[in-house]
Design an enzyme around this catalytic site. Structure first.
Site, short mmCIF file in Angstrom:
data_model
loop_
_atom_site.label_atom_id
_atom_site.label_comp_id
_atom_site.label_asym_id
_atom_site.label_seq_id
_atom_site.Cartn_x
_atom_site.Cartn_y
_atom_site.Cartn_z
N HIS A 56 -124.23 67.40 -56.79
CA HIS A 56 -124.35 67.76 -55.31
C HIS A 56 -123.61 66.89 -54.26
O HIS A 56 -124.30 65.85 -53.84
CB HIS A 56 -125.89 68.02 -54.91
N HIS A 58 -120.81 66.38 -51.28
CA HIS A 58 -119.58 66.95 -50.27
C HIS A 58 -118.42 66.04 -49.99
O HIS A 58 -118.73 64.95 -49.51
CB HIS A 58 -120.33 67.11 -48.90
N ASN A 90 -118.70 74.17 -49.19
CA ASN A 90 -118.40 74.48 -47.89
C ASN A 90 -117.29 73.43 -47.27
O ASN A 90 -117.73 72.69 -46.28
CB ASN A 90 -119.87 74.06 -47.12
N HIS A 177 -129.51 76.92 -52.24
CA HIS A 177 -129.96 76.21 -50.77
C HIS A 177 -131.17 76.82 -50.41
O HIS A 177 -130.93 77.95 -49.71
CB HIS A 177 -128.79 76.12 -50.02
N HIS A 230 -131.69 70.06 -53.73
CA HIS A 230 -132.52 69.21 -52.92
C HIS A 230 -133.83 69.76 -52.59
O HIS A 230 -134.17 69.76 -51.47
CB HIS A 230 -131.94 68.88 -51.59
N ASN A 276 -130.72 68.02 -43.85
CA ASN A 276 -131.23 69.47 -44.26
C ASN A 276 -131.38 69.49 -45.82
O ASN A 276 -130.19 69.16 -46.44
CB ASN A 276 -130.24 70.58 -44.08
N ASP A 303 -126.51 64.90 -52.72
CA ASP A 303 -126.29 65.53 -51.35
C ASP A 303 -125.24 64.58 -50.41
O ASP A 303 -125.73 64.61 -49.24
CB ASP A 303 -127.45 66.18 -50.67
N HIS A 307 -120.14 62.34 -42.38
CA HIS A 307 -119.79 62.81 -40.92
C HIS A 307 -119.23 61.81 -40.38
O HIS A 307 -119.56 60.70 -40.64
CB HIS A 307 -121.24 63.16 -40.15
#
Length: 428
Positions: A56, A58, A90, A177, A230, A276, A303, A307
């Site tokens: 997991h 990103h 995503n 999710h 998660h 989240n 996860d 950002h």
């Protein structure tokens, strides 16, 4: 250099052994090994593990390269001891077609720091209305087996059932999710005493648990595989434990931050703690640790959610959700699971390499440290203690909840098919 001799490493935390790497494979494991012309790494009792695998991650590319790229994300992964990561869907555009997943896969191959296995979207545009091109993504060069709308829940039961039925044909898995959207409208943190005191919208545990309960039943009904992303509550643990007792094909992951941090930290209103699913209670943390130890929760997944500064350095309500985690995951697991006696290092290898590789069906990853196996390896110095400094991260983003915190352990070397990506704690 084609040969490397790792001398005196504690393999999976056991006795000290020498490991000879020749080309991309482990040539020998034993004592008193020697190899003319080999580069020698003096391990001095460090722990040798199979390369870590993250289910997991990103990586943000394509579309949000201001947060992360495949290159910077895989450099962060190698720094944290990972030799394979699953890149979530995503992105912008969403990874819901063969073309986009192949792009991510090729970028991973070009980076050379770890294997990148794209995760395909379950639904077109993550909108939850129409199944994406699951078969085409699986048949592409990326050979996708894991599908997830992570960031959004597949809340329509009919769509979820169809997805579970579809992926059976190629032994795929739907990674859910678990978040009932109508129960979390306006939610900002875990629903409980702290949210009531702070006046922040509460995110109830039942919003996660109700979706998990529905989906394990659906998976059992159609005879397919479902993976819970998660997992964060004690109630969710009990549902997964019950489903496994039935013999159903259900797996689950927990993040490092849910093993350590609680909703009490939100009292600071620091958006670095906004994530989240949200940070939960101390009782939830205890339940998650115990479930990871007894195998109810199969694996640790980061996860990793980078950002840019402007998306987190703002008021709580406007801040993006997520934390970076690739470069600190192993240290947090050592702190929460090894130093507490809940797992030994062989257990860490199981939860952070063997099991996630098996769930993702990754060939060549999550393999034993033995002769003839691919040389995907990580050396860890467990005696090291240091203060987390995000300025030294390889990731493009700095939104870590551990800034300034002392954590144990340090990755000193990472090998991807015998080639060093990290040497003496530094990226190669």
């Amino acid at each position: 250099m084609s040969k490397t001799l790792i001398r005196g490493a504690k393999v999976l935390g056991g006795r000290a052994l020498d490991v000879l790497i020749d080309g991309g494979t482990v040539a020998a494991v034993g004592t008193g090994l020697d190899a003319d012309g080999a580069r020698v790494v003096e391990a001095d009792g460090q722990i040798l593990l199979p390369g870590l695998v993250d289910l997991h991650t990103h990586l943000r590319e394509p579309g949000r390269e201001d947060s992360e790229t495949v290159l910077t994300g895989t450099r962060a992964a190698a720094s944290g001891g990972y030799t394979a990561v699953h890149a979530m869907a995503n992105t912008f555009p969403v990874a819901d077609t063969a073309g986009v997943v192949e792009q991510v896969w090729r970028l991973g191959r070009e980076s050379g720091y770890c294997d990148v296995q794209p995760v395909g979207a379950v639904t077109v545009g993550l909108e939850g209305k129409q199944l994406a091109e699951l078969g085409a993504m699986h048949e592409s060069a990326a050979s996708v087996r894991v599908f997830s709308d992570d960031g959004k829940c597949v809340d329509d039961a009919v769509i979820m059932r169809r997805a579970l039925e579809y992926v059976k044909a190629f032994d795929g898995v739907i990674a859910q999710h678990a978040q009932e959207p109508r129960l979390t409208e306006g939610a900002q943190m875990n629903e409980g005493a702290v949210s009531a005191e702070l006046g922040l919208g509460g995110w109830p545990a039942v919003a996660e648990e109700s979706i998990i309960a529905r989906d394990v039943l659906l998976a059992a009904h159609v005879g397919s595989r479902v993976h819970i992303c998660h997992l964060s509550t004690a109630g969710s643990v009990e549902i997964v434990r019950w489903a496994k007792s039935k013999g159903w094909n259900v797996t689950a992951e927990v993040t490092p931050h849910h093993l350590l941090l609680t909703d009490e930290l939100v009292r600071s209103y620091d958006p670095v703690y906004k994530v989240n699913p949200p940070l939960r209670t101390e009782a939830d943390v205890r339940a998650l640790r115990e479930a990871l130890a007894d195998g109810t929760i199969d694996c640790v997944a980061t996860d990793h959610a980078p950002h840019p500064h402007e998306d987190k350095d703002c008021e709580w309500g406007a801040a993006a959700m997520g934390m970076v985690g690739l470069e600190t995951a192993l240290s947090v697991v050592q702190h929460t699971m090894v130093e507490t006696g809940l797992l030994d290092w062989a257990g860490v290898a199981d939860r952070m390499s063997f099991r996630p590789a098996a769930i993702g069906r990754l060939a060549g990853q999550g393999r034993p440290v033995s002769a003839g196996e691919p040389a995907n390896l990580v050396l860890v110095d467990p005696a090291y203690r240091g203060t987390v400094d995000s300025a030294r991260f390889a990731s493009r983003s700095r939104n870590t909840p551990y800034q300034g915190r002392e954590l144990p352990g340090r990755v000193t070397h990472t090998f991807l098919r015998g080639r060093a990506t990290v040497m003496d704690g530094k990226l190669v």
